[in-house]
Design a protein around this motif. Structure first.
Motif, PDB file in Angstrom:
ATOM      1  N   LYS A   1       0.847  -1.195   0.000  1.00 54.76           N
ATOM      2  CA  LYS A   1       0.000   0.000   0.000  1.00 54.76           C
ATOM      3  C   LYS A   1       0.884   1.247   0.000  1.00 54.76           C
ATOM      4  O   LYS A   1       2.037   1.193   0.435  1.00 54.76           O
ATOM      5  N   PRO A   2       0.358   2.373  -0.465  1.00 54.70           N
ATOM      6  CA  PRO A   2       1.097   3.637  -0.326  1.00 54.70           C
ATOM      7  C   PRO A   2       1.323   3.972   1.142  1.00 54.70           C
ATOM      8  O   PRO A   2       0.567   3.543   2.018  1.00 54.70           O
ATOM      9  N   SER A   3       2.345   4.733   1.416  1.00 54.01           N
ATOM     10  CA  SER A   3       2.639   5.161   2.786  1.00 54.01           C
ATOM     11  C   SER A   3       1.534   6.062   3.325  1.00 54.01           C
ATOM     12  O   SER A   3       0.723   6.613   2.569  1.00 54.01           O
ATOM     13  N   SER A   4       1.526   6.238   4.647  1.00 57.65           N
ATOM     14  CA  SER A   4       0.532   7.127   5.257  1.00 57.65           C
ATOM     15  C   SER A   4       0.704   8.557   4.759  1.00 57.65           C
ATOM     16  O   SER A   4      -0.286   9.287   4.581  1.00 57.65           O
ATOM     17  N   ALA A   5       1.947   8.975   4.522  1.00 62.78           N
ATOM     18  CA  ALA A   5       2.180  10.317   3.986  1.00 62.78           C
ATOM     19  C   ALA A   5       1.549  10.463   2.611  1.00 62.78           C
ATOM     20  O   ALA A   5       0.898  11.471   2.309  1.00 62.78           O
ATOM     21  N   ALA A   6       1.721   9.449   1.777  1.00 69.38           N
ATOM     22  CA  ALA A   6       1.139   9.496   0.431  1.00 69.38           C
ATOM     23  C   ALA A   6      -0.379   9.479   0.493  1.00 69.38           C
ATOM     24  O   ALA A   6      -1.050  10.240  -0.221  1.00 69.38           O
ATOM     25  N   ARG A   7      -0.934   8.648   1.359  1.00 69.51           N
ATOM     26  CA  ARG A   7      -2.399   8.592   1.460  1.00 69.51           C
ATOM     27  C   ARG A   7      -2.961   9.939   1.886  1.00 69.51           C
ATOM     28  O   ARG A   7      -3.993  10.387   1.387  1.00 69.51           O
ATOM     29  N   ALA A   8      -2.258  10.603   2.802  1.00 66.31           N
ATOM     30  CA  ALA A   8      -2.717  11.922   3.253  1.00 66.31           C
ATOM     31  C   ALA A   8      -2.671  12.937   2.108  1.00 66.31           C
ATOM     32  O   ALA A   8      -3.615  13.710   1.912  1.00 66.31           O
TER      33      ALA A   8
END
Length: 350
Positions: free
Chosen positions: A295-302
């Motif tokens: 999955k994309p990182s939490s930074a990317a999801r944000a």
């Protein structure tokens, strides 16, 4: 003895909270009113896969020997706790509802263990040779940290990967990569004895006679948590692209030569600041772990959810690299891409 721990952040923070409650300690998670009500009614649930098992175990706080509760920022009294853990994203600490609590925490004199990717400014003040003022514009609210005593602030590398399943309630956390929290020691021996007791208590926990992953590991070196920086720059921030978000696995493995170069350069910056090679994680070990990060990182999801501020460890590493005479074009590119995406979210809100 059972310690009382206040953890700011009920998402990622519930992982550390669950591990502490499994070891018999008392935890309160600081969160929004609706989430606090849900947790106080139903408890938390953290899903972890034990070694040798094919499916995740659901570990529910209501079944644990310790306690997991929840409070809103206004309800929290930091002086009533033995330890405060910081488990939110850096921009959240400057929010109007949280900023007064941060001032109370600083005034309480309680030791604080950050499990953010972003190192709190007081922790960086413990590392000699850093121009801390130069780093302030990497923070969304640098003044939040002014009242904290550096010796009372430690950093814990948040290596475990976990996320809230979007289709589930806010009290559920799924652990995708059950690695360890690696904490630097505090300045005070008494605080370190408490931290090492928690380390031992968590290590002793079993489920049906089986070891439970995600341990707390305490190190004397201040630089052990900085090993995460290489991982963040190589994988997490490179999930953000001029186009669509991509998984950490793709960010790392689509160009292994470039990934290795970024990873090695960030490691070299940390060594220039004082890290020992023994403090760091070999690239091969990280690249192998990244194979499972789908999955994309939490930074990317944000960012792709429209955030205009995220944690900017990429900027900290860029500035430190320049300060020690080690600029790097690939790091400059990462920072430029993230800057552009955040600026786009400002001008074209979701």
């Amino acid at each position: 003895m059972a310690y009382k721990i206040l953890i700011l952040g009920a998402s990622y923070g519930s992982l550390l909270g669950t591990k502490l409650a499994m070891a018999g300690h008392e935890v309160d998670l600081v969160c929004r009113p609706a989430t606090a009500s849900l947790i106080n009614k139903n408890g938390t649930e953290v899903r972890i896969q034990l070694r040798g098992e094919d499916t995740h175990r659901a570990i529910r706080s209501v079944d644990l020997p310790g306690r997991v509760g929840a409070v809103t920022p206004e309800q929290a009294t930091p002086a009533a706790y033995d330890l405060v853990a910081l488990a939110m994203q850096e921009p959240q600490y400057g929010a109007p509802g949280v900023r007064p609590l941060m001032a109370d925490i600083a005034q309480s004199g309680r030791p604080c263990l950050s499990i953010m990717n972003m190192p709190p400014l007081p922790f960086l003040r413990r590392i000699s040779g850093i121009d801390h003022a130069m780093l302030e514009d990497a923070y969304s609210a640098p003044r939040v940290w002014d009242g904290f005593e550096p010796g009372l602030m430690s950093l814990c590398s948040p290596d475990p990967q976990a996320f809230r399943p979007p289709e589930e309630e806010a009290n559920i956390l799924h652990v995708g990569l059950p690695t360890n929290f690696k904490a630097a020691a505090f300045a005070d021996d008494g605080h370190n004895r408490m931290l090492r007791q928690m380390e031992d208590d968590i290590a002793a926990v079993t489920l049906d006679g089986k070891d439970v992953p995600v341990k707390l590991k305490v190190f004397d070196s201040l630089f052990v948590p900085l090993a995460k920086w290489s991982m963040l720059l190589t994988g997490n921030y490179r999930c953000i692209t001029p186009g669509d978000a991509r998984a950490i696995r793709e960010a790392v493995h689509s160009d292994l030569k470039k990934s290795r170069a970024i990873y090695s350069h960030v490691d070299a910056i940390a060594r220039k600041l004082g890290a020992d090679p023994a403090d760091q994680v070999p690239f091969e070990k990280y690249a192998n772990a990244a194979e499972g990060l789908l999955k994309p990182s939490s930074a990317a999801r944000a960012v792709y959810d429209g955030a205009t501020q995220i944690e900017r460890v990429d900027k900290i590493v860029q500035k430190l690299g320049e300060a020690v005479g080690m600029p790097f074009a690939d790091i400059d590119e990462i920072v430029a891409v993230v800057d552009a995406r955040l600026a786009q979210n400002v001008t074209e809100p979701a």
